[in-house]
Enzyme design. Structure first.
Site, PDB file in Angstrom:
ATOM      1  N   SER A  28       0.843  -1.217   0.000  1.00 51.57           N
ATOM      2  CA  SER A  28       0.000   0.000   0.000  1.00 51.57           C
ATOM      3  C   SER A  28       0.872   1.258   0.000  1.00 51.57           C
ATOM      4  O   SER A  28       0.631   2.203  -0.757  1.00 51.57           O
ATOM      5  CB  SER A  28      -0.851   0.060   1.272  1.00 51.57           C
ATOM      6  OG  SER A  28      -1.936  -0.788   1.185  1.00 51.57           O
ATOM      7  N   ARG A  32       1.695   4.385  -3.066  1.00 54.35           N
ATOM      8  CA  ARG A  32       1.499   5.812  -2.777  1.00 54.35           C
ATOM      9  C   ARG A  32       2.796   6.591  -2.931  1.00 54.35           C
ATOM     10  O   ARG A  32       2.806   7.715  -3.458  1.00 54.35           O
ATOM     11  CB  ARG A  32       0.933   5.966  -1.356  1.00 54.35           C
ATOM     12  CG  ARG A  32      -0.524   5.482  -1.276  1.00 54.35           C
ATOM     13  CD  ARG A  32      -0.881   5.089   0.150  1.00 54.35           C
ATOM     14  NE  ARG A  32      -2.312   4.869   0.334  1.00 54.35           N
ATOM     15  CZ  ARG A  32      -2.969   3.751  -0.004  1.00 54.35           C
ATOM     16  NH1 ARG A  32      -2.319   2.745  -0.589  1.00 54.35           N
ATOM     17  NH2 ARG A  32      -4.265   3.637   0.240  1.00 54.35           N
ATOM     18  N   ASP A 325      -7.385  -7.253   4.791  1.00 59.41           N
ATOM     19  CA  ASP A 325      -6.632  -8.177   3.928  1.00 59.41           C
ATOM     20  C   ASP A 325      -6.198  -9.442   4.666  1.00 59.41           C
ATOM     21  O   ASP A 325      -5.631 -10.347   4.051  1.00 59.41           O
ATOM     22  CB  ASP A 325      -5.391  -7.474   3.370  1.00 59.41           C
ATOM     23  CG  ASP A 325      -5.771  -6.393   2.366  1.00 59.41           C
ATOM     24  OD1 ASP A 325      -6.854  -6.495   1.755  1.00 59.41           O
ATOM     25  OD2 ASP A 325      -4.985  -5.445   2.198  1.00 59.41           O
ATOM     26  N   LYS A 352     -12.693  -8.932  -3.487  1.00 59.48           N
ATOM     27  CA  LYS A 352     -11.233  -8.770  -3.495  1.00 59.48           C
ATOM     28  C   LYS A 352     -10.685  -9.540  -4.706  1.00 59.48           C
ATOM     29  O   LYS A 352     -11.419  -9.821  -5.641  1.00 59.48           O
ATOM     30  CB  LYS A 352     -10.642  -9.261  -2.174  1.00 59.48           C
ATOM     31  CG  LYS A 352     -11.051  -8.418  -0.974  1.00 59.48           C
ATOM     32  CD  LYS A 352     -10.474  -7.018  -1.050  1.00 59.48           C
ATOM     33  CE  LYS A 352     -10.861  -6.163   0.142  1.00 59.48           C
ATOM     34  NZ  LYS A 352     -10.424  -4.768   0.000  1.00 59.48           N
ATOM     35  N   ARG A 401      -3.391 -14.032  -1.663  1.00 60.75           N
ATOM     36  CA  ARG A 401      -3.603 -14.307  -0.230  1.00 60.75           C
ATOM     37  C   ARG A 401      -4.273 -15.667   0.009  1.00 60.75           C
ATOM     38  O   ARG A 401      -4.097 -16.268   1.060  1.00 60.75           O
ATOM     39  CB  ARG A 401      -4.386 -13.171   0.423  1.00 60.75           C
ATOM     40  CG  ARG A 401      -3.655 -11.828   0.307  1.00 60.75           C
ATOM     41  CD  ARG A 401      -4.156 -10.814   1.314  1.00 60.75           C
ATOM     42  NE  ARG A 401      -3.960  -9.449   0.840  1.00 60.75           N
ATOM     43  CZ  ARG A 401      -2.799  -8.783   0.887  1.00 60.75           C
ATOM     44  NH1 ARG A 401      -1.732  -9.346   1.394  1.00 60.75           N
ATOM     45  NH2 ARG A 401      -2.724  -7.537   0.429  1.00 60.75           N
TER      46      ARG A 401
HETATM   47  C1  S3P Z   1      -5.712  -0.929   0.015  1.00 60.28           C
HETATM   48  C2  S3P Z   1      -6.943  -0.839   0.601  1.00 60.28           C
HETATM   49  C3  S3P Z   1      -7.799  -2.006   0.824  1.00 60.28           C
HETATM   50  C4  S3P Z   1      -7.019  -3.298   0.749  1.00 60.28           C
HETATM   51  C5  S3P Z   1      -6.105  -3.346  -0.428  1.00 60.28           C
HETATM   52  C6  S3P Z   1      -5.108  -2.200  -0.374  1.00 60.28           C
HETATM   53  C7  S3P Z   1      -4.950   0.311  -0.208  1.00 60.28           C
HETATM   54  O1  S3P Z   1      -8.796  -2.051  -0.177  1.00 60.28           O
HETATM   55  O2  S3P Z   1      -7.891  -4.406   0.719  1.00 60.28           O
HETATM   56  O3  S3P Z   1      -5.385  -4.557  -0.448  1.00 60.28           O
HETATM   57  O4  S3P Z   1      -3.734   0.244  -0.481  1.00 60.28           O
HETATM   58  O5  S3P Z   1      -5.555   1.391  -0.098  1.00 60.28           O
HETATM   59  P1  S3P Z   1     -10.182  -1.260  -0.013  1.00 60.28           P
HETATM   60  O6  S3P Z   1      -9.865   0.178  -0.013  1.00 60.28           O
HETATM   61  O7  S3P Z   1     -10.978  -1.636  -1.233  1.00 60.28           O
HETATM   62  O8  S3P Z   1     -10.773  -1.777   1.261  1.00 60.28           O
END
Ligand code: S3P
Length: 442
Positions: A28, A32, A325, A352, A401
């Site tokens: 994540s 970003r 997750d 997912k 996963r």
């Molecule tokens: C993520 C947010 C989550 C997560 C994904 C990564 C992110 O998804 O499940 O693996 O990096 O912002 P959602 O925003 O759809 O819940």
């Protein structure tokens, strides 16, 4: 992007897991950092970027829109284009398996005068994108999607977008982040109202890049995030924490295999990501967090985990976003606990990388676990610490996963199980199977 032949792999009963594990950088945060670096004025340097193919999808898209993204001396360097500087890509952007790349880049591009087509693999083409399409259209982007708001999608962004207020209707850090990224090149203030808090990596990272962002908590606990657009971002030098969502698999492996003791360093422990650790502790897990410190605006710690008998638990709905997750691997922990575990309010898991509720229920039953599936959750009857029968072939369904969860379960089964395809693991944790086997070899 993945492709090629499926790679089946067997996972069987293992001796204690011992030693120190290397876990890749947080996925994540990596997405970003790359996107914000591309918007900064100057050169950013990133250590510990996730090596997963999802993050490569983001890097490739940013390159296709003019940013220089290179690996140099063991780190990544990005020469930013400045806010508003994305160029027209010449080809479709291939998002592979990555929902985060797709949704966040749709946000970033929405306030640029750029037209981009997003394509992806079979799993990504099943996932709903209307959650970002609707708010980005309000901002002025013109978006044409496939049936049901799915990929392939062509998005025509606009110059001169004006900041607006958005109230999230899905608890989603991806939607929040898409809107904040869109707000970077919109004039005035973009405000996102988040009734249910989700991971705040975007907010922390925007601040680190010098964005003018303010987070306030409303009377009813809502988070009000305000971003002033058209601000120049400064380049950064960051080190990405290890991904708690990847560490989770090794942690549960050590908990369920008797005699194990494992140490994992610099793991991200952002409170919006540590729901699994909280639940495992409530189940009686022996987890200690050492050397708590800050790394690149995120809290991190070294985690030491020792095998311990686990007790079934009810997951309180308030904790769901902080372990969104981690449910697949939580269900594995629950399958080896004493007594029942219950989790509901998990409808999001059905959209997912796979339908994780059904995939986990089916796989657990196949290896001899006791599971009841409902619309939005599972009830799991644990083995009381005994091995499960195992012996089945598990469909990973293009979901990293699911593949990693059953690889871990195989370590405490009587008969080895086979994961039908381990290639999806490349999206987040290349080297996972080797790490698991390395441990098990002592
Ligand atoms: C993520 C947010 C989550 C997560 C994904 C990564 C992110 O998804 O499940 O693996 O990096 O912002 P959602 O925003 O759809 O819940």
């Amino acid at each position: 992007m993945m492709g090629g032949e499926p790679q089946p792999m067997q996972f069987g009963p293992a001796g204690p897991l011992k030693g120190q594990a290397a876990v890749p950088g947080d996925k994540s945060i990596s997405h970003r950092v790359l996107m914000l670096s591309a918007m900064a004025v100057g050169r950013s340097r990133i250590e510990g970027l996730s090596p997963g193919s999802d993050v490569h999808s983001t890097a490739a898209a940013l390159r296709a829109m003019g940013a220089r993204v290179d690996r140099r001396d063991g780190a990544w360097e990005v020469d930013g284009l400045g806010t508003g500087g994305l160029l027209q890509p010449r080809r479709a952007l291939d998002m592979g398996n990555s929902g985060t790349s797709t949704r966040l880049l749709m946000g970033l591009i929405a306030s640029h005068p750029v037209t981009a087509t997003f394509v992806g693999d079979e799993s990504l083409c099943r996932r709903p994108m209307d959650r970002v399409i609707a708010p980005l259209a309000r901002l002025g982007a013109d978006i044409v999607a496939g049936p049901g708001g799915r990929l392939p999608i062509t998005l025509r962004g606009m110059a001169g977008a004006v900041g607006r207020d958005f109230r999230l209707t899905v608890a989603s850090a991806q939607v929040k982040s898409a809107l904040l990224l869109a707000g970077l090149n919109a004039s005035g203030i973009t405000r996102v109202i988040e009734p249910v808090p989700t991971r705040d990596h975007s907010e922390r990272m925007l601040k680190a890049f010098g964005a003018r962002i303010d987070v306030a908590i409303g009377e009813d606990g809502e988070r009000l995030i305000s971003l002033a657009g058209e601000t120049a971002l400064e380049p950064v030098h960051v080190k990405v924490p290890a991904d708690p969502s990847s560490a989770a698999f090794l942690i549960v492996a050590a908990l369920i295999v008797p005699g194990s003791e494992v140490r994992i360093e610099r793991v991200g422990v952002n409170p919006m990501r540590t729901g699994l650790f909280e639940m495992l502790s409530a189940m009686g897990a022996d987890l200690s967090f050492e050397n708590a410190r800050e790394m690149s605006a995120e809290p991190v710690a070294d985690i030491v985990v020792r095998h311990a008998p686990l007790q079934g638990v009810d997951v309180p709905p308030r904790i769901v976003p902080a372990m969104i997750d981690e449910f697949p691997i939580f269900f594995i922990a629950a399958a080896f606990a004493r007594g029942e575990s219950r989790a509901h309010g998990l409808a999001e898991l059905r959209v997912k990388e796979s339908d994780r509720i059904t995939a986990m229920a089916r796989g657990l039953r196949a290896i001899g676990g006791r599971v009841e599936e409902s619309d939005d959750g599972l009830v799991i009857g644990g083995s009381g610490g005994d091995p499960l029968p195992g012996g089945a072939v598990i469909a990973s369904d293009l979901d990293h996963r699911i593949a990693m969860s059953f690889a871990v379960a195989g370590l405490h089964c009587r008969q080895p199980l086979t994961v039908d395809d381990m290639t999806p693991v490349q999206t987040s944790f290349p080297g996972f199977a080797a790490a698991l086997r390395g441990f098990a070899a002592g």
